[in-house]
Design an enzyme around this catalytic site. Structure first.
Site, PDB file in Angstrom:
ATOM      1  N   GLU A 132       0.828  -1.205   0.000  1.00 21.80           N
ATOM      2  CA  GLU A 132       0.000   0.000   0.000  1.00 21.80           C
ATOM      3  C   GLU A 132       0.867   1.262   0.000  1.00 21.80           C
ATOM      4  O   GLU A 132       0.561   2.234  -0.701  1.00 21.80           O
ATOM      5  CB  GLU A 132      -0.928   0.013   1.228  1.00 21.80           C
ATOM      6  CG  GLU A 132      -1.914  -1.144   1.255  1.00 21.80           C
ATOM      7  CD  GLU A 132      -1.429  -2.316   2.079  1.00 21.80           C
ATOM      8  OE1 GLU A 132      -2.250  -2.934   2.764  1.00 21.80           O
ATOM      9  OE2 GLU A 132      -0.202  -2.603   2.019  1.00 21.80           O
ATOM     10  N   GLU A 144      13.701 -30.561  -2.318  1.00 15.41           N
ATOM     11  CA  GLU A 144      14.196 -31.017  -3.618  1.00 15.41           C
ATOM     12  C   GLU A 144      14.738 -32.434  -3.633  1.00 15.41           C
ATOM     13  O   GLU A 144      14.943 -32.990  -4.702  1.00 15.41           O
ATOM     14  CB  GLU A 144      15.271 -30.050  -4.139  1.00 15.41           C
ATOM     15  CG  GLU A 144      14.713 -28.746  -4.668  1.00 15.41           C
ATOM     16  CD  GLU A 144      15.565 -28.173  -5.797  1.00 15.41           C
ATOM     17  OE1 GLU A 144      16.555 -28.813  -6.196  1.00 15.41           O
ATOM     18  OE2 GLU A 144      15.230 -27.079  -6.263  1.00 15.41           O
ATOM     19  N   GLY A 189      16.212 -36.252  -1.344  1.00 16.29           N
ATOM     20  CA  GLY A 189      15.954 -37.260  -2.352  1.00 16.29           C
ATOM     21  C   GLY A 189      14.733 -38.072  -1.987  1.00 16.29           C
ATOM     22  O   GLY A 189      13.799 -37.572  -1.327  1.00 16.29           O
TER      23      GLY A 189
END
Length: 327
Positions: A56, A256, A258
Site C-alpha cells: 500500500e 528437492e 531425495g
C-alpha cells in the site's frame, strides 16, 4: 463506481503483483496493491524485500494526490498494528483520501484481524472484503500457513522419468529433464525462502541449490539440510520434518531431494504442493522418486491431491498438485 467485473479484474492484477514479493518479503506477507481512479491505474505496489515498504505504501507513493477519491485494491487487509519499521497501512490509506478499499483476504494475524477494515469504515471509507479471497490466500500461502498452522508452506519438487525414477541404478541423474524444465525449477527456487535436501543428496551430489538464471542470481534461497549430522558451512540443519516450524523467516520451503526426504515429508503430511517434472524417458530398474510413505490402505490415497496446472515445458511435462485439506 467500478463494475463487479472491473473489481475482479483489478484484484486479479493485484494478486499477480503480489507474486513479485514471494520469497523476498518474509517475515511480512507478499501483498499486492493497485490504486485505481476514474478507470485508470494510478499506483501499484507489492511488498518489498525484507517486508518494507508495504504494498500500500509503495502504491500510494506512486499515486500521490491522484489517490484522492480513488479505489484501492489490496490482496490482504491493510495492517493495523503499530511498528517501528513503518506506519500502519490503514492510516496511510485514510491520509491519502481514498474513497473505497477492496480487500481480498482478512488478515489472520491477530494484530490486525478485522481491525484494519473497521478503522477504515469508521473514517468514512467504503470497504468490501472477500473478493477473490481464495486466490489471494493461495498467493500468500506461506504467510497464511505460518499464521494459522505455525509452519511454512511446503512444495515438494520431483524430476521423474515416465516410470517414476529419479536416477539410474548407479545413481546417475544428470539430466533426466531438459533445459526448459530445469529453467522452470530455478524460477521456483527464486520464489522460495529456503530449499531443503536430505543427507544422501548432499553427500552424493553436493548440490549448489542456487538460482542460475540471468537477472535472478541474487534470489538464491537459504539451504537447509534434513539430517541428524552437522551441516556444512553455509547450510542450516533440522533433524525432522516437524522442525521446519522452527525455521526463522521461512514461509515458503522447497523440498528437492531425495527419495527418503520426500517420503519423510509425505509420511508426516507436510507437503502442500507437488511439482512433478516428467521427462519422456523410461529408466527401468533405477532409483525410485519416493520411498516408503507408510501407506497401508489404497483407499486412503484417493481424494488427497488436486491437479491445478498441467503444461508442456519443451519435451517435458509439468504437473502441479495441491493437497486437499478439510477446512
Amino acid at each position: 463506481m467500478p463494475s463487479p467485473a472491473d473489481d475482479r479484474r483489478y484484484m486479479a492484477a493485484a494478486i499477480a503483483l503480489s507474486g513479485r514479493g514471494r520469497g523476498l518479503s518474509t517475515p511480512n506477507p507478499n501483498v499486492g496493491c493497485l490504486i485505481v481512479r476514474s478507470g485508470r491505474i494510478v499506483g501499484r505496489g507489492w511488498t518489498q524485500k525484507g517486508g518494507r515498504p508495504h504494498a500500500e505504501a509503495q502504491a500510494l507513493e506512486q499515486a500521490m494526490d491522484r489517490a484522492q477519491g480513488a479505489t484501492a485494491y489490496v490482496t490482504l487487509e491493510p495492517c493495523f498494528h503499530l511498528s517501528p519499521r513503518g506506519p500502519r497501512c490503514a492510516d496511510l490509506l485514510v491520509r491519502a483520501g481514498v474513497a473505497r478499499v477492496v480487500i481480498a483476504l482478512r488478515d489472520p494475524d491477530p494484530r490486525t484481524d478485522g481491525q484494519g477494515a473497521q478503522w477504515l469504515r469508521d473514517r468514512g471509507i467504503a470497504v468490501d472484503m472477500g473478493l477473490m479471497a481464495d486466490e489471494a490466500a493461495q498467493a500468500m500461502a506461506g504467510f497464511v500457513l505460518r499464521q494459522t498452522v505455525g509452519r511454512p508452506h511446503v512444495t515438494l519438487k520431483l524430476g521423474l522419468s515416465l516410470d517414476g525414477r529419479i536416477a539410474m541404478a548407479d545413481g546417475q541423474s544428470q539430466w533426466i529433464t531438459g533445459p526448459d524444465a530445469r529453467a522452470h525449477a530455478h524460477v521456483e527456487r527464486a520464489r522460495h525462502d529456503a530449499i531443503l535436501v536430505g543427507g544422501g543428496t548432499l553427500r552424493n551430489d553436493m548440490p549448489r541449490l542456487d538460482v542460475r538464471l540471468p537477472g535472478l542470481e541474487t534470489r538464491s534461497p537459504r539451504r537447509i539440510l534434513l539430517s541428524r549430522k552437522a551441516a556444512p558451512d553455509g547450510w542450516e540443519r533440522i533433524a525432522a520434518p516437524d522442525d521446519i516450524a522452527t525455521l526463522d523467516r521461512v514461509d515458503h520451503l522447497l523440498v528437492e531431494g531425495g527419495a527418503e526426504t520426500a517420503a519423510a515429508f509425505l509420511r508426516t503430511d507436510m507437503v502442500d504442493r507437488l511439482l512433478l517434472y516428467r521427462a519422456p524417458i523410461l529408466i527401468g530398474s533405477g532409483l525410485a522418486g519416493i520411498g516408503d510413505i507408510g501407506l497401508t490402505d489404497l483407499a486412503e490415497t484417493h481424494g488427497r491431491w488436486r491437479i491445478i496446472e498441467d503444461r508442456r515445458l519443451g519435451v517435458d511435462r509439468l504437473e502441479v498438485y495441491e493437497r486437499v485439506r478439510s477446512a
